[in-house]
Design an enzyme around this catalytic site. Structure first.
Site, PDB file in Angstrom:
ATOM      1  N   SER A  92       0.843  -1.202   0.000  1.00 40.41           N
ATOM      2  CA  SER A  92       0.000   0.000   0.000  1.00 40.41           C
ATOM      3  C   SER A  92       0.878   1.252   0.000  1.00 40.41           C
ATOM      4  O   SER A  92       0.611   2.219  -0.726  1.00 40.41           O
ATOM      5  CB  SER A  92      -0.903   0.054   1.238  1.00 40.41           C
ATOM      6  N   ASN A 136     -17.853  11.721   4.847  1.00 40.26           N
ATOM      7  CA  ASN A 136     -19.173  11.508   4.228  1.00 40.26           C
ATOM      8  C   ASN A 136     -19.109  11.212   2.735  1.00 40.26           C
ATOM      9  O   ASN A 136     -20.116  11.329   2.037  1.00 40.26           O
ATOM     10  CB  ASN A 136     -20.064  12.736   4.464  1.00 40.26           C
ATOM     11  N   GLU A 365      -9.879   1.444  -2.637  1.00 42.07           N
ATOM     12  CA  GLU A 365      -9.693   1.536  -4.099  1.00 42.07           C
ATOM     13  C   GLU A 365     -10.880   0.946  -4.850  1.00 42.07           C
ATOM     14  O   GLU A 365     -10.701   0.210  -5.828  1.00 42.07           O
ATOM     15  CB  GLU A 365      -8.410   0.820  -4.509  1.00 42.07           C
TER      16      GLU A 365
HETATM   17  C1  LIG Z   1      -6.746   0.919   5.423  1.00 37.64           C
HETATM   18  C2  LIG Z   1      -7.382   1.860   4.444  1.00 37.64           C
HETATM   19  C3  LIG Z   1      -6.595   2.738   3.725  1.00 37.64           C
HETATM   20  C4  LIG Z   1      -7.186   3.659   2.847  1.00 37.64           C
HETATM   21  N1  LIG Z   1      -6.382   4.559   2.164  1.00 37.64           N
HETATM   22  C5  LIG Z   1      -6.968   5.553   1.437  1.00 37.64           C
HETATM   23  C6  LIG Z   1      -6.171   6.577   0.823  1.00 37.64           C
HETATM   24  O1  LIG Z   1      -4.929   6.556   0.897  1.00 37.64           O
HETATM   25  N2  LIG Z   1      -6.789   7.594   0.190  1.00 37.64           N
HETATM   26  C7  LIG Z   1      -8.159   7.669   0.089  1.00 37.64           C
HETATM   27  O2  LIG Z   1      -8.647   8.637  -0.498  1.00 37.64           O
HETATM   28  N3  LIG Z   1      -8.939   6.696   0.636  1.00 37.64           N
HETATM   29  C8  LIG Z   1      -8.392   5.644   1.297  1.00 37.64           C
HETATM   30  N4  LIG Z   1      -9.162   4.674   1.887  1.00 37.64           N
HETATM   31  C9  LIG Z   1     -10.632   4.799   1.811  1.00 37.64           C
HETATM   32  C10 LIG Z   1     -11.286   3.800   0.871  1.00 37.64           C
HETATM   33  O3  LIG Z   1     -10.989   4.079  -0.446  1.00 37.64           O
HETATM   34  C11 LIG Z   1     -12.798   3.813   1.186  1.00 37.64           C
HETATM   35  O4  LIG Z   1     -12.960   3.202   2.439  1.00 37.64           O
HETATM   36  C12 LIG Z   1     -13.613   3.098   0.114  1.00 37.64           C
HETATM   37  O5  LIG Z   1     -13.657   3.850  -1.063  1.00 37.64           O
HETATM   38  C13 LIG Z   1     -15.065   2.838   0.593  1.00 37.64           C
HETATM   39  O6  LIG Z   1     -15.636   3.984   1.110  1.00 37.64           O
HETATM   40  P1  LIG Z   1     -16.357   3.953   2.546  1.00 37.64           P
HETATM   41  O7  LIG Z   1     -15.442   3.325   3.513  1.00 37.64           O
HETATM   42  O8  LIG Z   1     -16.827   5.329   2.822  1.00 37.64           O
HETATM   43  O9  LIG Z   1     -17.584   2.982   2.370  1.00 37.64           O
HETATM   44  P2  LIG Z   1     -19.057   3.343   1.742  1.00 37.64           P
HETATM   45  O10 LIG Z   1     -18.902   4.032   0.438  1.00 37.64           O
HETATM   46  O11 LIG Z   1     -19.872   4.011   2.786  1.00 37.64           O
HETATM   47  O12 LIG Z   1     -19.605   1.879   1.495  1.00 37.64           O
HETATM   48  C14 LIG Z   1     -20.080   1.022   2.555  1.00 37.64           C
HETATM   49  C15 LIG Z   1     -20.617  -0.249   1.911  1.00 37.64           C
HETATM   50  O13 LIG Z   1     -21.700   0.069   1.037  1.00 37.64           O
HETATM   51  C16 LIG Z   1     -21.435  -0.415  -0.268  1.00 37.64           C
HETATM   52  N5  LIG Z   1     -21.978   0.509  -1.274  1.00 37.64           N
HETATM   53  C17 LIG Z   1     -21.764   1.853  -1.396  1.00 37.64           C
HETATM   54  N6  LIG Z   1     -22.475   2.345  -2.435  1.00 37.64           N
HETATM   55  C18 LIG Z   1     -23.142   1.293  -2.984  1.00 37.64           C
HETATM   56  C19 LIG Z   1     -24.045   1.139  -4.074  1.00 37.64           C
HETATM   57  N7  LIG Z   1     -24.399   2.176  -4.849  1.00 37.64           N
HETATM   58  N8  LIG Z   1     -24.527  -0.085  -4.335  1.00 37.64           N
HETATM   59  C20 LIG Z   1     -24.199  -1.166  -3.584  1.00 37.64           C
HETATM   60  N9  LIG Z   1     -23.346  -1.086  -2.553  1.00 37.64           N
HETATM   61  C21 LIG Z   1     -22.825   0.131  -2.237  1.00 37.64           C
HETATM   62  C22 LIG Z   1     -19.926  -0.525  -0.382  1.00 37.64           C
HETATM   63  O14 LIG Z   1     -19.564  -1.468  -1.354  1.00 37.64           O
HETATM   64  C23 LIG Z   1     -19.558  -0.959   1.045  1.00 37.64           C
HETATM   65  O15 LIG Z   1     -19.723  -2.350   1.140  1.00 37.64           O
HETATM   66  C24 LIG Z   1      -8.596   3.685   2.698  1.00 37.64           C
HETATM   67  C25 LIG Z   1      -9.385   2.759   3.406  1.00 37.64           C
HETATM   68  C26 LIG Z   1      -8.793   1.851   4.264  1.00 37.64           C
HETATM   69  C27 LIG Z   1      -9.655   0.887   5.015  1.00 37.64           C
END
Ligand SMILES: Cc1cc2nc3c(=O)[nH]c(=O)nc-3n(C[C@H](O)[C@H](O)[C@H](O)COP(=O)(O)OP(=O)(O)OC[C@H]3O[C@@H](n4cnc5c(N)ncnc54)[C@H](O)[C@@H]3O)c2cc1C
Length: 385
Positions: A92, A136, A365
């Site tokens: 990563s 958010n 990602e």
């Molecule tokens: C260890 C770690 C490192 C990271 N590093 C980075 C980084 O360096 N830079 C960065 O910008 N981000 C980073 N992230 C963030 C990561 O990219 C997000 O967590 C990811 O994009 C999902 O967003 P969320 O966690 O807000 O989940 P949400 O978008 O809230 O989703 C929650 C659940 O709902 C589902 N879902 C959402 N929308 C839909 C839909 N329309 N239909 C069906 N299912 C849906 C998703 O698949 C998921 O299962 C990191 C995350 C982690 C855990």
């Protein structure tokens, strides 16, 4: 170590094999001994940064003009695979520096920005992080709330980014914010007034990686740090994600290979009912299934690499590879965890560390659902997000 059953090595160039084997040795001899402590105490082993630079792991595919090695994307994929055989946290770290920081500066930066930042990033003297996700706005980055307001000589950034890999120790952050003309990219330097970082604690996954929050409290960013090529709006950060997802597809399979190797050795060694575990049909079925999935994903990655090197890859192809690799790697890690019995829950045996890490890799990602929706849209023409 997994044998080259389908003779895929025969399709690799000599320099690609050399890079892969060098990184394999680096991971075995220098990285592995650090991982248990880093994972248990939850820190990224920063002493690896100068070694990664010496091995040319930053800017591997960047042209030599900016200090890069100009290597192929297949070589880069193999590097990701080998690093993640060690730990998803290390891969990563490398993915963020290469795909999410060096790539956007190279692709969207001015010549002055490239000259100023890239050579130092290649040497590991400047470490980057990439801020897209917000409290958010995760799967739907277009709904981001961080704003960038134009003022004389620069921009005022306000908002925050969450779950940002490398954030706690990065020197610069590639930050995406909403302007009156849409989403644009900025290079925020750690000294900028109004910019702060906070480490996220209590992670049960990717513990050997440093993750944090970026806060912009009316932070002034000079015009010199605005990425002029980011005028394509959200397409700019999405193209960075495609770069990173390519490496993840290779990396996740590296973690699966490490779990498989460990489990195969274990079931050959461990005896129950008077014979090795490996002498049971049910156990051989698990091994055969895992081996087959790993090799299928390796073939996929190799073809993807050829297409990427030829400039013919699409983001949907990369989505499919990321989705498949993460899903199968996680399944394999869980299967291996089971094969190790009680030892499978000990971090001393590595497998549960990989398994827990892959939960993050499955989510970041683009979650598994998001990649299904991307492929669904390709197949039907219907946006179902
Ligand atoms: C260890 C770690 C490192 C990271 N590093 C980075 C980084 O360096 N830079 C960065 O910008 N981000 C980073 N992230 C963030 C990561 O990219 C997000 O967590 C990811 O994009 C999902 O967003 P969320 O966690 O807000 O989940 P949400 O978008 O809230 O989703 C929650 C659940 O709902 C589902 N879902 C959402 N929308 C839909 C839909 N329309 N239909 C069906 N299912 C849906 C998703 O698949 C998921 O299962 C990191 C995350 C982690 C855990």
């Amino acid at each position: 170590m997994m044998d080259d059953f389908l003779q895929l090595d025969a399709g690799l160039q000599d320099d690609e094999l050399l890079i892969r084997d060098t990184v394999n040795r680096f991971v075995t001899t220098e990285v592995s001994p650090l991982l248990l402590d880093a994972y248990e105490k939850a820190y990224f082993p920063k002493e690896l940064i100068p070694r990664c630079a010496e091995l040319g792991l930053f800017g591997l595919t960047l042209p030599p003009t900016y200090g890069g090695a100009g290597a192929s994307y297949i070589a880069y994929g193999l590097v990701c695979q080998e690093l993640e055989r060690g730990d998803s946290g290390l891969r990563s770290f490398i993915s963020v520096q290469n795909s999410l920081c060096i790539y956007p500066i190279f692709t969207f930066g001015s010549e002055t920005q490239k000259q100023r930042f890239l050579p130092k990033m290649v040497k590991g003297e400047t470490i980057g992080c990439f801020g897209l996700t917000e409290p958010n706005a995760g799967s739907d980055p277009a709904s981001m709330q961080t704003t960038a307001k134009k003022v004389a000589d620069g921009w005022i950034l306000h908002g925050s980014k969450l779950w940002i890999t490398n954030a706690p120790f990065a020197d610069i952050a590639i930050v995406w914010a909403k302007t009156s003309d849409g989403i644009r990219g900025f290079i925020v330097e750690k000294e900028f007034v109004g910019f702060s970082r906070h480490e996220i604690h209590h992670k049960q996954s990717l513990r050997a990686s440093s993750t944090g929050e970026l806060v912009f409290d009316n932070c002034f960013v000079p015009d010199a740090n605005y990425l002029p090529g980011s005028e394509k709006g959200l397409g700019a950060p999405l193209s960075c994600l495609s770069q990173a997802r390519y490496g993840i597809a290779w990396g996740a399979i590296g973690a699966a290979m490490a779990c498989f190797d460990k489990a195969r050795d274990y079931v050959l060694e461990r005896k129950q009912f008077g014979k090795p575990l490996a002498a049971n049909q049910l156990i051989q079925k698990d091994l055969a299934d895992m081996f087959t999935e790993i090799i299928k994903a390796q073939c996929f990655n190799l073809q993807l690499g050829h297409l990427k090197d030829a400039g013919k890859v699409t983001s949907t192809m990369i989505s499919m590879a990321k989705m498949n690799a993460c899903r199968e790697a996680l399944k394999i890690a869980r299967m291996c965890r089971n094969l190790l019995g009680a030892n499978g829950i000990s971090a001393e045996f590595d497998v549960i560390r990989h398994m827990n890490n892959l939960e993050s890799v499955f989510t970041y990602e683009g979650t598994d659902n998001v990649h299904h929706l991307i492929i669904g849209q390709y197949l039907t023409g219907i946006n179902a997000f």
